[in-house]
Design a protein around this motif. Structure first.
Motif, PDB file in Angstrom:
ATOM      1  N   GLY A  87       6.116  -4.616   7.125  1.00  0.00           N
ATOM      2  CA  GLY A  87       4.676  -4.699   7.277  1.00  0.00           C
ATOM      3  C   GLY A  87       3.998  -3.477   6.709  1.00  0.00           C
ATOM      4  N   ARG A  88       2.706  -3.431   6.870  1.00  0.00           N
ATOM      5  CA  ARG A  88       1.922  -2.338   6.308  1.00  0.00           C
ATOM      6  C   ARG A  88       1.873  -1.177   7.281  1.00  0.00           C
ATOM      7  N   LEU A  89       2.382  -0.049   6.863  1.00  0.00           N
ATOM      8  CA  LEU A  89       2.367   1.138   7.703  1.00  0.00           C
ATOM      9  C   LEU A  89       1.000   1.788   7.696  1.00  0.00           C
ATOM     10  N   GLY A  90       0.737   2.495   8.765  1.00  0.00           N
ATOM     11  CA  GLY A  90      -0.503   3.235   8.832  1.00  0.00           C
ATOM     12  C   GLY A  90      -0.246   4.717   8.682  1.00  0.00           C
ATOM     13  N   LEU A  91      -0.878   5.515   9.545  1.00  0.00           N
ATOM     14  CA  LEU A  91      -0.776   6.967   9.428  1.00  0.00           C
ATOM     15  C   LEU A  91       0.277   7.543  10.360  1.00  0.00           C
ATOM     16  N   GLY A  92       1.174   6.733  10.860  1.00  0.00           N
ATOM     17  CA  GLY A  92       2.111   7.219  11.866  1.00  0.00           C
ATOM     18  C   GLY A  92       3.346   7.881  11.313  1.00  0.00           C
ATOM     19  N   GLY A  93       3.630   7.727  10.033  1.00  0.00           N
ATOM     20  CA  GLY A  93       4.908   8.166   9.502  1.00  0.00           C
ATOM     21  C   GLY A  93       5.054   9.655   9.324  1.00  0.00           C
ATOM     22  N   THR A 104      -1.218   3.880  -2.654  1.00  0.00           N
ATOM     23  CA  THR A 104      -0.555   3.416  -3.866  1.00  0.00           C
ATOM     24  C   THR A 104      -0.258   1.925  -3.800  1.00  0.00           C
ATOM     25  N   ALA A 105       0.116   1.430  -2.614  1.00  0.00           N
ATOM     26  CA  ALA A 105       0.440   0.015  -2.452  1.00  0.00           C
ATOM     27  C   ALA A 105      -0.754  -0.877  -2.743  1.00  0.00           C
ATOM     28  N   LEU A 106      -1.953  -0.341  -2.617  1.00  0.00           N
ATOM     29  CA  LEU A 106      -3.171  -1.115  -2.886  1.00  0.00           C
ATOM     30  C   LEU A 106      -3.712  -0.837  -4.285  1.00  0.00           C
ATOM     31  N   SER A 107      -2.840  -0.290  -5.148  1.00  0.00           N
ATOM     32  CA  SER A 107      -3.170  -0.050  -6.560  1.00  0.00           C
ATOM     33  C   SER A 107      -4.366   0.876  -6.717  1.00  0.00           C
TER      34      SER A 107
END
Length: 267
Positions: A87-93, A104-107
């Motif tokens: 899934g799409r990660l947020g700011l938790g990583g 980057t994933a959203l170009s």
């Protein structure tokens, strides 16, 4: 009863902006031209322009004139992290890592400044979040973040000084930590982040934020302040990350449970 003359002028100009007759970034006709065009007094024209300014449609640049505000393509940030992985990660990583990957994933084009690192006394907010004594020393790592060349957010993360004393000396280096600071603390000290808590505030920007984000100086564009506290397996706080987002170019999503991915670029 018809609207006052200034509102009629403002509405006509608003429609011209909305339909592209006056493009984003373009200059409005001068005050004299508007007076002649609408057969209106100086005060009426000024009231119309003021109405547009208060709604963020135009801005006045001293010595240049009044211009239509540039259109900003909002960025949608996913704040939650799926329990099942994927899934799409947020700011938790971690510091900067998930932000860059999500953009980057959203170009779109991310850019992050090198961290500015400081050792400082904890403010009351930081001390409370990290469960430290008032005035305890902390390490702060601050970065400015942009998307497609537009200032998008300011992020500062605070860590207890005891992590450095225990051997996590890379916290003091003014450079990115490739695996993220959360990953670094796990490998270096065996301290794992197992969860986090978010507190979200909406407030007026301070002078530094107004300048960096190029916001109107009258405070009409608010900022969203996200305070994220990360916790270890023992329940101790290991970091406080404060991220400031201007409200005119950011949207947020929280996902609970198994939620399908949104289409790329969805807003």
């Amino acid at each position: 009863m018809p609207d006052p003359m200034y509102r009629q002028i403002a509405e006509d100009l608003r429609q011209k902006i909305e339909y592209g007759v006056i493009g984003h970034g373009k200059q409005l006709p001068t005050e004299l031209e508007l007076r002649e065009q609408y057969d209106a007094s100086r005060n009426t024209v000024r009231d119309a322009v003021k109405w547009l300014i208060t709604r963020g449609l135009v801005e006045t640049r001293p010595g240049q004139g009044t211009f239509v505000m540039e259109k900003i393509d909002p960025f949608v940030t996913t704040l939650s992290v799926p329990k099942t992985g994927g899934g799409r990660l947020g700011l938790g990583g971690g510091e900067g890592v998930s932000y860059t990957s999500q953009v980057t994933a959203l170009s779109r084009e991310p850019n992050v400044t090198e961290p500015r690192v400081e050792i400082q006394k904890a403010t009351a907010v930081v001390a409370d979040a990290l469960r430290l004594a008032d005035g305890a020393m902390v390490v702060s790592r601050h970065q400015e973040r942009l998307i497609d060349g537009t200032p998008w957010s300011l992020q500062t993360t605070f860590y207890p000084m005891r992590f450095v004393e225990a051997g996590a000396i890379r916290l003091l280096q003014a450079e990115d930590i490739d695996e993220g600071v959360v990953g670094y603390l796990s490998s270096q000290l065996g301290i794992k982040q197992v969860g986090y808590s978010d507190k979200i505030l909406v407030r007026a920007p301070d002078d530094n934020e107004t300048t960096f984000f190029k916001l109107p100086d009258d405070g009409r564009v608010a900022v969203v302040e996200l305070r994220r506290s990360g916790f270890s397996e023992t329940g101790e706080p290991l970091r406080l990350t404060t991220t400031v987002f201007p409200a005119d170019r950011n949207q947020f999503v929280y996902n609970i449970g198994d939620v399908p991915d949104e289409p790329s670029g969805a807003g």
